[in-house]
Structure formats: C-alpha cells, structure tokens
Motif scaffolding. Structure first.
Motif, short mmCIF file in Angstrom:
data_model
loop_
_atom_site.label_atom_id
_atom_site.label_comp_id
_atom_site.label_asym_id
_atom_site.label_seq_id
_atom_site.Cartn_x
_atom_site.Cartn_y
_atom_site.Cartn_z
N UNK A 170 0.83 -1.20 0.00
CA UNK A 170 0.00 0.00 0.00
C UNK A 170 0.87 1.25 0.00
N UNK A 171 1.84 1.31 0.91
CA UNK A 171 2.73 2.47 0.94
C UNK A 171 3.58 2.55 -0.32
N UNK A 172 3.97 1.40 -0.88
CA UNK A 172 4.79 1.37 -2.09
C UNK A 172 4.08 1.99 -3.29
N UNK A 173 2.75 2.09 -3.21
CA UNK A 173 1.99 2.67 -4.33
C UNK A 173 1.86 4.19 -4.23
N UNK A 174 2.45 4.79 -3.19
CA UNK A 174 2.38 6.25 -3.06
C UNK A 174 3.01 6.92 -4.29
N UNK A 175 2.41 8.01 -4.76
CA UNK A 175 2.86 8.65 -5.99
C UNK A 175 4.34 9.04 -6.02
N UNK A 176 4.91 9.40 -4.87
CA UNK A 176 6.31 9.84 -4.87
C UNK A 176 7.29 8.73 -5.23
N UNK A 177 6.86 7.48 -5.18
CA UNK A 177 7.78 6.37 -5.50
C UNK A 177 7.72 5.93 -6.96
N UNK A 178 6.67 6.30 -7.67
CA UNK A 178 6.50 5.85 -9.06
C UNK A 178 7.70 6.22 -9.91
#
Length: 185
Positions: A89-97
């Motif tokens: 869930x956290x891995x899908x945060x926009x800043x990581x894309x």
C-alpha cells in the motif's frame, strides 16, 4: 536365419519403448526442476519489510525503509529491491512511481495480486486497483537501458500452487532473474 515371428515381437517392443519415451518426455516440465536452487554469485537485496526465508546462502538481505529509496546510490548498493506484501500500500504512493521508473535495478513487489498498475500510475493507490485472479504472486519492474519505460514481469508459483516448496522455488527463480538482469545491462 531370423524367425519372422520373433522379428515382429522385437518391432513391437521397440515401438512400445519409443511410445513410452515420447510420453515420458512429453510430460516433463520444460522449465526444469521447479525446486532447483539458485547457484549463482552472491546477490545483495534490499528488503522493505522482513527478509524472506530462502534456501540459498549466497543471498544477502538488508532490511531497509522507504526513505532509502530516495538515496542516489541505491543502484550501486543493491542488485534488487524486494517490497513485501505488508508494504505494498505504501509502495503505491505517488512519490515512489518515478523512483521505480528511473532505477537501474529491479523492484519486486512480493505477494502482489494487483499487477503493476498501483506502482506505475501516480493516480491510483493500491487499494483502488482491483485484484487480478491470474495466479501471479510477484510483480517485477525492471528499467531497460534503452527506454524510460519499465519491463514488467508477473511471476507466479509452479503449477499455480502456493506451498512452502513453491515459495522457495519462486525466490530461487527471482535470484536467477536478478542475475540475468545484472549481467545483461
């Protein structure tokens, strides 16, 4: 002088042996032994979450936090990054894309049943993406040298059966995949 009846029996036996050989080779797994261990070089893998239990001793796991993804030397420090199910869930945060897209090392999203979409689309969170019932357990994002788009691999269990043996075999396949990526750059 050869007995004609004996010759027919020999031909039938040879025919039977050929048929059995074809049947046996046709039923074998073309991908080899699904329990085969990775026997390549030492790999260093960063893990966001808990390091998995694997059969291989030449795999070095280092448990890391998301904030380390923003460090510039990430590609030179690790051969790959694993992100475990509890952290998807956290891995899908926009800043990581963009980090996933720009990285030269592969990212493996372990326990993921929502494909690559939440990790490549800044507009959708992990919770918003529907579950895919395609038997996949890992999504890999791999940045090729020739393009800014990621190559996406979806990796599942041998015979679509989740078991301790198949989980360990899956990790062995991931390690082989990481080694191939490392030396094909």
């Amino acid at each position: 002088m050869v007995n004609l009846k004996g010759l027919k029996i020999i031909k039938k036996i040879i025919f039977f042996i050929i048929i059995i050989s074809i049947f046996i080779s046709g039923c074998s797994d073309i991908n080899g032994d699904p329990t085969e261990k990775y026997d390549g070089i030492e790999l260093r893998i960063g893990v966001i979450g808990s390091a998995p239990e694997v059969r291989e001793t030449q795999i070095l796991f280092e448990e890391i936090e998301f904030n380390l993804l923003e460090v510039n030397n990430l590609d030179s420090k690790y051969d790959a990054i694993f992100i475990t199910k509890e952290n998807l869930s956290e891995a899908s945060n926009p800043e990581y894309v963009q980090i996933y897209k720009d990285s030269k090392i592969p990212f493996y999203f372990i326990g993921n049943n929502k494909s690559h979409v939440p990790f490549t689309n800044k507009e959708l969170s992990y919770e918003e993406v529907p579950v895919f019932d395609d038997g996949m357990y890992v999504t890999a994002l791999i940045h090729p040298d020739f393009d800014s788009l990621n190559i996406i691999n979806e990796i599942g269990f041998y015979n679509d059966v989740e078991s301790e043996t198949n989980i360990k075999a899956l990790y062995s396949r991931l390690f082989s995949n990481i080694l191939e990526i490392k030396y094909n750059r």
